[in-house]
Design an enzyme around this catalytic site. Structure first.
Site, short mmCIF file in Angstrom:
data_model
loop_
_atom_site.label_atom_id
_atom_site.label_comp_id
_atom_site.label_asym_id
_atom_site.label_seq_id
_atom_site.Cartn_x
_atom_site.Cartn_y
_atom_site.Cartn_z
N ASP A 1 1.81 1.47 -1.24
CA ASP A 1 2.39 0.65 -0.16
C ASP A 1 3.53 -0.20 -0.72
O ASP A 1 4.60 -0.30 -0.12
CB ASP A 1 1.35 -0.31 0.45
N GLY B 1 -6.14 -4.91 4.86
CA GLY B 1 -4.70 -4.66 4.95
C GLY B 1 -3.91 -5.09 3.72
O GLY B 1 -2.69 -5.12 3.76
N SER C 1 -8.48 -6.40 -0.89
CA SER C 1 -9.10 -5.20 -0.34
C SER C 1 -8.21 -4.52 0.68
O SER C 1 -7.60 -5.16 1.53
CB SER C 1 -10.45 -5.58 0.30
N LYS C 2 -8.19 -3.22 0.54
CA LYS C 2 -7.42 -2.37 1.45
C LYS C 2 -7.92 -2.57 2.89
O LYS C 2 -7.17 -2.51 3.84
CB LYS C 2 -7.62 -0.92 1.00
N ARG C 3 -9.22 -2.84 2.98
CA ARG C 3 -9.84 -2.98 4.30
C ARG C 3 -9.20 -4.12 5.11
O ARG C 3 -9.16 -4.10 6.32
CB ARG C 3 -11.34 -3.23 4.13
#
Ligand code: GLU
Length: 484
Positions: A263, A257, A253-255
């Site tokens: 990226d 990181g 999850s992007k949340r």
């Protein structure tokens, strides 16, 4: 035979995360494998979650990944528009059709009224489900209220008894009791459809034959199937793909990181390596030993039978390994071009021979963004401990190193040309004349000019890269350190 049509249907809520990229990839591979069509559809009916610029980022990521779609918002096609908000007028008549047959109904309950009932359910320790309050409004009365401009939503009328089910290509027969299902909103008060409705209408209107998406939709798909039945439409084949996990306990999850595709590209991962790695997250080729695939090779090898039902774990070390392998296989000129901006970050303005440096770095580069740290010693001599002059295999210690540097210093200073061969011949001749082992000369010089025990290239390559003046300056520092 009907033509296979698959779609990738992201919501524009941010960067394309790696789970999304994998769904897109499998969806693409299957369409290509079957000689079908691959469609991009933007699902933006939840306007509150939309992130500005995210749609363009999706196009960009898809292109960078090489997942070229045959139909989509920016390329057109016969089944457009491919952005759901641009189709907004189209959904209501379908919802009205369901109202007529009793499969849906308008609901006039206000947010506040719903909240009161939700709170009461919570207080009783029950999970709130819409209580079909508005289902019982007289049809003519409901129509009058809808026309009068009173705000309303349209809800799916899920039967109270029986079961809802569907067949999944991967998970088989999936069935849920209807009394566990909520009467979801199909059309919101703003007239836009919810995902629950738009995905069904659009998959049908776009003639999608295979729906591939994450397992988070596995439990609601029986309900979508009820809609297909209410319309009398043939449902697509469903393939729900297991989640991509960061580790045994949580989803990628992007949340937290975890990196997005963009990226990884920015960090200097090679896109072909990312695609290869992602393809194997939950899919196994027939030849289970095989690890390396180009995109066309993936198309060739892809089969739904190879998909796994269990969650895939995103192993970063494995990605790094794939990446380093792809970098090793890069042709030298391509490597040099890709590495140059990363060399510049540490060495910009020094006029160093990047071509020679690239030769030394090519096989050692795992990820491009690690280059600046690896070559920084060429710009600034690091602080180092004289212990590293002592090397068992090279048969060196502090005294021998001091002797070697004192000999090397004037010899190197006397060279009128500082080419690698010249430096090498000079140091070798010195070692021979003094009956020293090669390592007893080369190791101290390497340490003195790099400050490191491990370097890309040895004493002569580094001396050449640094140039005569800097090499001598660093040897002087080494002599001072060793003289203590
Ligand atoms: N818009 C949904 C998402 O981004 C897609 C689900 C589907 O493919 O049906 O999760």
């Amino acid at each position: 035979m009907t033509q296979v049509r698959t779609r990738f249907a992201p919501s524009p809520t941010g960067y394309l995360h790696l789970g999304g990229l994998r769904t897109a990839l499998y969806t693409y591979l299957f369409a290509r494998k079957m000689g079908g069509r691959f469609i991009l559809r933007i699902e933006d009916t939840d306007q509150e979650r939309e992130v500005p610029g995210a749609v363009e980022l999706i196009y960009q990521s898809m292109h960078e990944a090489g997942l070229i779609y045959d139909e989509g918002p920016d390329v057109g096609g016969d089944f457009g528009p491919y952005i759901q908000t641009q189709r907004r007028e189209l959904y209501l008549p379908y919802a009205m059709q369901l109202i007529d047959t009793g499969a849906a109904y308008p609901c006039f309950c206000t947010k506040e009224a719903l909240q009161t009932r939700r709170d009461a359910a919570t207080a009783r320790g029950e999970q709130f489900k819409y209580d079909k309050h508005c289902l019982h409004i007289d049809k003519a009365e409901a129509k009058r209220r809808m026309q009068s401009g009173e705000p309303y939503v349209i809800r799916q009328n899920v039967p109270l008894t029986g079961t809802a089910s569907f067949e999944d290509a991967l998970f088989g027969h999936v069935e849920v009791p209807c009394d566990t299902l909520d009467d979801n909103v199909l059309i919101k008060a703003d007239g836009l459809p919810t995902y629950n409705f738009a995905n069904v209408v659009d998959d049908h209107l776009m003639a999608i034959t295979h729906v591939m998406r994450g397992t988070e939709y596995l439990s609601s798909t029986p309900k979508y199937n009820l809609l297909y039945q209410a319309f009398g439409w043939e449902a697509p084949t469903y393939v729900h793909l297991p989640v991509v996990m960061k580790d045994a306990t949580r989803k990628l999850s992007k949340r937290y990181g975890d990196p997005s595709f963009e990226d990884l590209l920015a960090q200097g991962y090679v896109k072909e390596a990312i695609i290869n790695f992602i393809a194997l997250l939950g899919w196994c080729p027939k030849d289970a030993e095989r690890e390396f695939f180009t995109l066309p090779e993936l198309v060739e090898a892809f089969e739904l039978e190879g998909l796994s039902k269990s969650p895939a774990i995103f192993n970063m070390d494995k990605l790094v390994w794939f990446n380093s392998e792809y970098i090793k296989r890069m042709d030298f000129e391509a490597y040099l071009k890709a590495a140059t901006p990363w060399f510049d970050k540490a060495l910009g303005g020094l006029g160093m021979d990047y071509r020679r440096l690239a030769e030394l770095m090519h096989s050692r580069t795992e990820v491009f963004d690690r280059i600046p740290v690896m070559v920084a010693f060429l710009a600034v001599l690091p602080e180092y401990d004289i212990d590293i002059y002592t090397h068992k295999k090279m048969k060196t210690d502090a005294a021998i190193s001091l002797q070697a540097l004192m000999l090397a210093r004037p010899a190197l200073a006397g060279l009128s040309d500082f080419a690698e061969e010249t430096v090498k011949d000079c140091l070798m001749a010195l070692a021979q004349a003094q009956e020293m082992k090669t390592g007893q000369m080369m190791w101290p010089v390497r340490v003195a000019i790099s400050g490191l025990a491990s370097t890309p290239g040895g004493a002569t390559e580094l001396a050449y890269l640094l140039g005569q003046a800097e090499t001598l300056r660093r040897i002087d520092i080494g002599i001072q350190k060793l003289q203590g």
